[in-house]
Design a protein around this motif. Structure first.
Motif, PDB file in Angstrom:
ATOM      1  N   LEU A 346      56.455 -47.002   1.348  1.00 35.51           N
ATOM      2  CA  LEU A 346      57.960 -47.280   1.025  1.00 35.51           C
ATOM      3  C   LEU A 346      58.222 -46.720  -0.225  1.00 35.51           C
ATOM      4  CD1 LEU A 346      60.550 -48.916   0.955  1.00 35.51           C
ATOM      5  CD2 LEU A 346      59.200 -51.034  -0.003  1.00 35.51           C
ATOM      6  N   GLU A 347      59.194 -46.101  -0.548  1.00 36.50           N
ATOM      7  CA  GLU A 347      59.567 -45.258  -1.551  1.00 36.50           C
ATOM      8  C   GLU A 347      61.156 -45.394  -2.020  1.00 36.50           C
ATOM      9  OE1 GLU A 347      58.571 -40.730  -3.239  1.00 36.50           O
ATOM     10  OE2 GLU A 347      59.378 -40.779  -1.123  1.00 36.50           O
ATOM     11  N   LEU A 348      61.159 -45.732  -3.680  1.00 39.80           N
ATOM     12  CA  LEU A 348      62.651 -45.601  -3.891  1.00 39.80           C
ATOM     13  C   LEU A 348      62.496 -44.657  -5.208  1.00 39.80           C
ATOM     14  CD1 LEU A 348      64.874 -47.386  -3.753  1.00 39.80           C
ATOM     15  CD2 LEU A 348      64.021 -48.919  -5.350  1.00 39.80           C
ATOM     16  N   PRO A 351      66.678 -45.329  -8.580  1.00 36.91           N
ATOM     17  CA  PRO A 351      67.826 -46.256  -8.037  1.00 36.91           C
ATOM     18  C   PRO A 351      68.883 -46.486  -9.086  1.00 36.91           C
ATOM     19  CG  PRO A 351      65.806 -47.490  -8.417  1.00 36.91           C
ATOM     20  CD  PRO A 351      65.385 -46.047  -8.704  1.00 36.91           C
ATOM     21  N   GLU A 365      56.881 -46.048  -5.466  1.00 34.22           N
ATOM     22  CA  GLU A 365      56.408 -45.857  -4.236  1.00 34.22           C
ATOM     23  C   GLU A 365      54.965 -46.612  -3.967  1.00 34.22           C
ATOM     24  OE1 GLU A 365      55.039 -41.667  -4.035  1.00 34.22           O
ATOM     25  OE2 GLU A 365      53.329 -42.245  -5.334  1.00 34.22           O
ATOM     26  N   ALA A 388      66.205 -53.821  -3.321  1.00 36.58           N
ATOM     27  CA  ALA A 388      66.825 -52.492  -3.156  1.00 36.58           C
ATOM     28  C   ALA A 388      65.427 -51.863  -2.411  1.00 36.58           C
ATOM     29  CB  ALA A 388      67.000 -51.617  -4.630  1.00 36.58           C
ATOM     30  N   LEU A 389      64.217 -52.200  -2.890  1.00 41.76           N
ATOM     31  CA  LEU A 389      63.055 -51.990  -1.894  1.00 41.76           C
ATOM     32  C   LEU A 389      63.033 -52.288  -0.619  1.00 41.76           C
ATOM     33  CD1 LEU A 389      60.241 -52.323  -4.720  1.00 41.76           C
ATOM     34  CD2 LEU A 389      61.011 -50.298  -3.664  1.00 41.76           C
ATOM     35  N   GLY A 391      65.855 -52.791   0.884  1.00 39.55           N
ATOM     36  CA  GLY A 391      66.912 -52.189   1.757  1.00 39.55           C
ATOM     37  C   GLY A 391      68.148 -53.299   1.789  1.00 39.55           C
ATOM     38  N   HIS A 399      67.562 -42.863  -3.849  1.00 40.11           N
ATOM     39  CA  HIS A 399      67.183 -42.600  -2.369  1.00 40.11           C
ATOM     40  C   HIS A 399      66.156 -43.522  -1.795  1.00 40.11           C
ATOM     41  CE1 HIS A 399      66.162 -40.653   1.393  1.00 40.11           C
ATOM     42  NE2 HIS A 399      64.901 -40.570   1.006  1.00 40.11           N
ATOM     43  N   ARG A 400      66.039 -44.167  -0.837  1.00 40.19           N
ATOM     44  CA  ARG A 400      65.037 -45.154  -0.172  1.00 40.19           C
ATOM     45  C   ARG A 400      64.500 -44.662   1.053  1.00 40.19           C
ATOM     46  NH1 ARG A 400      65.297 -49.314   3.576  1.00 40.19           N
ATOM     47  NH2 ARG A 400      63.623 -50.628   3.544  1.00 40.19           N
ATOM     48  N   SER A 401      63.312 -44.549   1.275  1.00 43.13           N
ATOM     49  CA  SER A 401      62.677 -44.122   2.386  1.00 43.13           C
ATOM     50  C   SER A 401      61.247 -45.032   2.829  1.00 43.13           C
ATOM     51  CB  SER A 401      62.061 -42.679   2.397  1.00 43.13           C
ATOM     52  OG  SER A 401      61.037 -42.811   1.444  1.00 43.13           O
TER      53      SER A 401
END
Length: 538
Positions: A346-348, A351, A365, A388-389, A391, A399-401
């Protein structure tokens, strides 16, 4: 100060078909600070309401001397009420003491007047410091991080803001008997330190329901544990340190279990002896010819009666051990999804959520089995960062992935929508699992039965969530976060509303789990326990 005390004698209370408290007793006088602990659903909040007079016991009585102030976990907000209404109510109560003194002084007969009444009126004004109430309220609102705008409507505030505003007013009120239900749940470290200082100097009686281990250490003069003991009654520990209380309780539980095990072993032997005696009686009922059958049958019956008496005596003296609280059965969570190709789970990046969070140039991350402790004052954005982490909150920038196949387990602070409260725990957990299964995010083999986690009894999972205590609902939300066997756990204030014993168990589980974990907390003891984790302060 005048005689101030709070006495509960043999308090018994229950809801239809569900007993809660049975024969609870506690006594406190000025200067006593009693911490109330126990498993979720043990009746801690109910006890506080009985002590405050909001509920009437079905048996026993409560005797109070002095003014009483209570801050409940949940607030019923009158339509249109404001922070100013809370402040005015506080000031009115305090200034009533000053008005009473003016009345006594104006009517005082210097030759034959009641000196005791005059002394009590003066002492009340001095204790309440009526001339200083406005400053105290403003200071408490500021130190607790509550809104200070008197025009703000309470129904526009968050749960935490509304609780902090009420707490500030009640602390400034300086009642003789102060009753608090989980007061540190919505406070940051600065607010907790301010509350601790106020309670340490409180001249009257304080009774606090709390899971905060540091607060117990810093403030309490005694601990009342509502969990059953060997005799089925709650226990008042004189321990003023949490570690001492835990040691004494663990020792008592060991003695209890050892005695129970011994009695069950003895009962099994006696049951075997009784069976053998009956078998002997059956075998000798038709003895061979000329074997003195009547004497042999009589001896067998005497033997059976003796065994019966021993079994009855054992049962009369036996310890009836209540069903122990469910132990946390934290699952063995996976660390990586199938087909994991490397990199963070998980990555942010950078934000930004308008008005709530802005972290330009920041990258958060989480690698497999990674750890992150998030800290910061109320309003700094801890909950927003976790949302936010997860979603759950859209980003205005950044960006969040999430790595393919990664499942998240999310625990938020409050999820009490009316529709959700009408569903049972089993229904809500099933809905969560079915949503994941239908979207292909979860293999049926990975679904964890919510009843197998040791967080709630099956009968509680069959009840609507709205009928559960706040702590029981919190236990369910934790269970729901684990149902999908997540690779990443995102926990926002996980100790809120949980019992102290469960907080200890959960902390240890989070340290050992193979899943990646992010925890945002103000709990000072948990932060100390997780001090070796990487941290991020907002």
């Amino acid at each position: 100060m005048p005689d101030v005390h709070l006495v509960a004698d043999g308090l018994t209370f229950g809801y239809p078909g569900r007993p809660v408290l049975d024969g609870v007793g506690v006594s406190a006088s000025a200067g006593d600070r009693v911490g109330v602990v126990g498993e979720n659903g043990a009746g801690k909040t109910t006890l506080l309401r009985l002590l405050a007079g909001d509920l009437a016991p079905t048996a026993g009585e409560v005797r109070r001397s002095g003014s009483v102030s209570v801050v409940q976990q949940e607030l019923d907000v009158a339509p249109g009420s404001t922070i100013g209404d809370l402040v005015r109510r506080t000031a009115t109560h305090v200034r009533a003491a000053a008005a009473r003194l003016d009345e006594v002084v104006a009517g005082f007969d210097h030759e034959g007047g009641d000196l005791a009444a005059l002394s009590d009126a003066i002492a009340a004004v001095d204790r309440l410091a009526a001339w200083d109430v406005d400053r105290r309220v403003d200071e408490a609102l500021t130190r607790f991080g509550a809104p200070r705008d008197h025009a703000r409507r309470l129904d526009t505030l968050s749960v935490g803001e509304a609780y902090r505003a009420r707490l500030a007013c009640h602390v400034a009120e300086r009642a003789d008997v102060l009753l608090l239900d989980e007061p540190t749940n919505h406070l940051d470290v600065g607010g907790i330190e301010y509350l601790t200082a106020q309670l340490q100097e409180w001249p009257g009686v304080v009774v606090i329901v709390t899971h905060d281990r540091r607060l117990l250490d810093d403030v309490m003069t005694a601990i009342l544990d509502l969990d059953p003991s060997m005799d089925g009654r709650p226990v008042l520990y004189g321990a003023t340190r949490y570690a001492t209380y835990r040691f004494q309780k663990d020792q008592a539980l060991r003695r209890w279990r050892a005695r129970y095990a011994q009695e069950r072993k003895r009962a099994a032997k006696l049951a075997q002896r009784l069976d053998e005696s009956y078998e002997g009686l059956s075998d000798e009922w038709r003895p061979p010819k000329g074997s003195q059958k009547h004497r042999r049958g009589t001896r067998a019956r005497i033997h059976v009666k003796a065994a019966d008496r021993l079994v009855q005596k054992l049962e009369a003296e036996a310890v009836e051990v209540p069903v122990p609280p469910p132990a946390l059965a934290f699952p063995d969570l996976p660390s990586i999804p199938a087909g994991y190709a490397g990199g963070p789970l998980l990555e942010l990046r950078a934000p930004r959520v308008e008005g709530r969070l802005d972290l330009p140039g920041v990258r958060v991350e989480l690698p497999p089995a990674g750890r992150l402790l998030v800290t910061g004052a109320n309003g700094a954005g801890k909950s927003t960062l976790l949302a936010a982490l997860a979603g759950r909150t859209p980003l205005d920038r950044g960006h969040r992935s999430v790595a393919p196949g990664v499942r998240l387990g999310v625990l938020v602070q409050d999820d009490d929508s009316p529709a959700r409260l009408r569903t049972t725990g089993f229904e809500a957990a099933a809905r969560r699992a079915l949503d994941l299964l239908s979207s292909g995010a979860l293999d049926p083999a990975h679904v964890l039965p919510v009843a197998a986690l040791g967080l709630l009894e099956e009968e509680d999972l069959d009840r609507p969530l709205g009928e559960l205590s706040v702590g029981q609902r919190r236990r369910f939300e934790l269970a729901a976060a684990l149902v999908a066997a997540p690779h990443v756990l995102l926990l926002d204030e996980p100790t809120n509303h949980l019992s102290i014993a469960l907080v200890d168990e959960l902390t240890e589980a989070l340290r050992l789990t193979s899943a990646a974990v992010v925890v945002a907390t103000h709990d000072r003891a948990m932060r100390a326990d997780l001090a070796d984790w990487p941290s991020f302060e907002l």
